[in-house]
Design a protein around this motif. Structure first.
Motif, mmCIF file in Angstrom:
data_model
loop_
_atom_site.group_PDB
_atom_site.id
_atom_site.type_symbol
_atom_site.label_atom_id
_atom_site.label_comp_id
_atom_site.label_asym_id
_atom_site.label_seq_id
_atom_site.Cartn_x
_atom_site.Cartn_y
_atom_site.Cartn_z
ATOM 1 N N ARG A 45 -29.426 103.958 2.433
ATOM 2 C CA ARG A 45 -30.664 104.227 1.986
ATOM 3 C C ARG A 45 -31.466 103.648 3.133
ATOM 4 O O ARG A 45 -32.734 104.131 3.320
ATOM 5 N N HIS A 46 -31.142 102.733 4.007
ATOM 6 C CA HIS A 46 -31.930 102.272 5.064
ATOM 7 C C HIS A 46 -32.382 103.509 6.038
ATOM 8 O O HIS A 46 -33.415 103.812 6.521
ATOM 9 N N ALA A 47 -31.271 104.360 6.315
ATOM 10 C CA ALA A 47 -31.555 105.352 7.324
ATOM 11 C C ALA A 47 -32.041 106.663 6.596
ATOM 12 O O ALA A 47 -33.087 107.143 7.351
ATOM 13 N N MET A 48 -32.012 106.593 5.239
ATOM 14 C CA MET A 48 -32.830 107.833 4.554
ATOM 15 C C MET A 48 -34.352 107.428 4.547
ATOM 16 O O MET A 48 -35.325 108.249 4.909
ATOM 17 N N HIS A 49 -34.585 106.090 4.175
ATOM 18 C CA HIS A 49 -35.854 105.628 4.353
ATOM 19 C C HIS A 49 -36.671 105.797 5.871
ATOM 20 O O HIS A 49 -37.838 106.304 5.872
ATOM 21 N N ALA A 50 -35.732 105.449 6.838
ATOM 22 C CA ALA A 50 -36.335 105.506 8.276
ATOM 23 C C ALA A 50 -36.512 106.771 8.629
ATOM 24 O O ALA A 50 -37.882 107.129 9.075
ATOM 25 N N ALA A 51 -35.585 108.044 8.100
ATOM 26 C CA ALA A 51 -36.207 109.476 8.449
ATOM 27 C C ALA A 51 -37.254 109.657 7.649
ATOM 28 O O ALA A 51 -38.223 110.403 8.334
ATOM 29 N N ASN A 52 -37.431 109.274 6.368
ATOM 30 C CA ASN A 52 -38.654 109.934 5.541
ATOM 31 C C ASN A 52 -39.897 109.188 6.420
ATOM 32 O O ASN A 52 -40.828 109.969 6.494
ATOM 33 N N ARG A 53 -39.939 107.912 6.649
ATOM 34 C CA ARG A 53 -40.959 107.189 7.288
ATOM 35 C C ARG A 53 -41.450 107.784 8.603
ATOM 36 O O ARG A 53 -42.761 107.861 8.869
ATOM 37 N N LEU A 54 -40.662 108.195 9.535
ATOM 38 C CA LEU A 54 -41.027 108.992 10.629
ATOM 39 C C LEU A 54 -41.881 110.300 10.380
ATOM 40 O O LEU A 54 -42.689 110.647 11.167
ATOM 41 N N LEU A 55 -41.774 110.809 9.200
ATOM 42 C CA LEU A 55 -42.651 112.048 8.859
ATOM 43 C C LEU A 55 -43.660 111.675 7.887
ATOM 44 O O LEU A 55 -44.405 112.910 7.205
ATOM 45 N N GLY A 56 -43.818 110.513 7.481
ATOM 46 C CA GLY A 56 -45.038 110.058 6.483
ATOM 47 C C GLY A 56 -44.530 110.506 5.288
ATOM 48 O O GLY A 56 -45.434 110.682 4.223
ATOM 49 N N ASN A 57 -43.103 110.608 4.634
ATOM 50 C CA ASN A 57 -42.904 111.186 3.318
ATOM 51 C C ASN A 57 -42.724 109.772 2.568
ATOM 52 O O ASN A 57 -42.733 108.594 2.894
ATOM 53 N N LYS A 58 -42.617 109.966 1.347
ATOM 54 C CA LYS A 58 -42.056 108.853 0.513
ATOM 55 C C LYS A 58 -40.808 108.500 0.857
ATOM 56 O O LYS A 58 -39.934 109.435 1.226
ATOM 57 N N ALA A 59 -40.310 107.299 0.686
ATOM 58 C CA ALA A 59 -39.262 106.557 1.155
ATOM 59 C C ALA A 59 -38.023 107.284 0.765
ATOM 60 O O ALA A 59 -37.123 107.537 1.285
ATOM 61 N N ASP A 60 -38.193 107.737 -0.578
ATOM 62 C CA ASP A 60 -37.040 108.537 -1.452
ATOM 63 C C ASP A 60 -37.129 109.858 -1.351
ATOM 64 O O ASP A 60 -36.004 110.442 -2.222
ATOM 65 N N ALA A 61 -37.901 110.429 -0.749
ATOM 66 C CA ALA A 61 -37.907 111.825 -0.802
ATOM 67 C C ALA A 61 -36.565 112.699 -0.169
ATOM 68 O O ALA A 61 -35.814 112.071 0.499
ATOM 69 N N PRO A 62 -36.456 113.755 -0.948
ATOM 70 C CA PRO A 62 -35.041 114.218 -0.776
ATOM 71 C C PRO A 62 -34.817 114.530 0.783
ATOM 72 O O PRO A 62 -35.584 115.293 1.582
ATOM 73 N N VAL A 63 -33.527 114.179 1.214
ATOM 74 C CA VAL A 63 -33.223 114.490 2.603
ATOM 75 C C VAL A 63 -31.752 115.136 2.524
ATOM 76 O O VAL A 63 -31.134 115.484 1.468
ATOM 77 N N VAL A 64 -31.129 115.633 3.673
ATOM 78 C CA VAL A 64 -29.847 116.139 3.809
ATOM 79 C C VAL A 64 -29.116 115.139 4.462
ATOM 80 O O VAL A 64 -29.429 114.563 5.730
#
Length: 284
Positions: free
Chosen positions: A35-54
């Motif tokens: 979850r930490h890495a997912m939140h970090a990737a989303n934060r870099l783009l200004g997304n919500k923390a839990d926005a869908p990622v691959v």
């Protein structure tokens, strides 16, 4: 501005924050392993923390940009085009190739607004074992929910996460454990063996559970089936602990000697087979 899947490699899957509130009905929470890495990737783009990622497992996955598009990556540093813990614009025709051998298992690819996908029980997370979520295959197209990041990118060539938030994954990891529900049923010798022994993540590990290789510890009598949470150390008859992960069973009859602290589950998720694990009791 979609991405075309050229190869799924060792495995890719749409993930988000998971299915909250459904454990009582036997539906695993699922979601991103780290979850930490997912939140970090989303934060870099200004997304919500839990926005869908691959979620990208190890190496071999390849994505082709069908237009110019901002992307972000966090977790294992396995992509040859975009470094982990950073975001940049990829150009039409460029290929995101996850070909680098990296310490850590999972990389997380984010796009503006998160990836578009159908929600199942409030989540896009793919759980093939339980038939939930969309399974991504070669030739599929995955699309962002927004055209631009949710923060200003004018005159910016790349965004970097601050150093303190970038995790370094190791070949040896140390964890503190809390006593599990059946802690008192295990002998003193078994409790001691868990924390004095060297353990290794087994190749037979997956999003359901991480199996540990090491000595066999003595197991108490079986117990009636009861709820099981992610991070539980279940000990089957062979005495080799299995750590329940996000797609794991919601009930089980194996006694549970310990529970991993919730904050440490992300770090455990990045421990590839062969990683050495060392434990201690949290109050010791």
């Amino acid at each position: 501005m979609p991405l075309e899947i050229l190869s799924t490699g060792s495995g890719i899957a749409l993930q988000d924050g998971g299915r909250r509130g459904w454990l009582r009905y036997g539906v695993p929470a699922g979601g991103a392993m780290d979850r930490h890495a997912m939140h970090a990737a989303n934060r870099l783009l200004g997304n919500k923390a839990d926005a869908p990622v691959v979620e990208v497992l190890m190496q071999g996955a390849r994505f082709r940009a069908t237009d110019d598009l901002w992307v972000a990556l966090a977790g294992a540093d396995s992509c040859s085009l975009v470094a982990a813990w950073s975001a940049k614009k990829v150009r039409l025709g460029e290929v995101l190739e996850f070909s680098k051998k990296a310490v850590g298992l999972f990389a997380y690819l984010a796009v503006p607004g998160g990836f578009q996908a159908e929600h199942w029980f409030g989540s896009v997370s793919a759980d093939p074992r339980n038939g939930l979520g969309k399974i991504i295959r070669k030739g599929d197209i995955v699309e962002p929910s927004a055209r631009q990041p949710g923060l200003s990118t004018g005159g910016i060539g790349r965004r970097l996460l601050i150093e303190e938030e970038r995790r370094k994954y190791l070949s040896k990891e140390y964890f503190s454990l809390l006593p599990g529900p059946q802690f008192e049923l295990f002998s003193a010798q078994a409790r001691e063996a868990l924390v004095v022994s060297e353990w290794m993540v087994s190749p037979k590990s997956d999003r359901t559970g991480y199996r540990l290789q090491g000595p066999s510890i003595s197991v108490p009598d079986s117990i009636p089936s009861e709820p099981v949470l992610p991070g539980s150390f279940q000990v089957p008859g062979n005495g080799k602990p299995i750590i329940t992960m996000v797609d794991g069973p919601t009930v089980g009859g194996y006694p549970k000697i310990a529970v991993l602290k919730d904050v440490d589950r992300d770090r455990l998720a990045q421990c590839a087979p062969g990683t050495q694990l060392f434990f201690k009791w949290a109050d010791s």
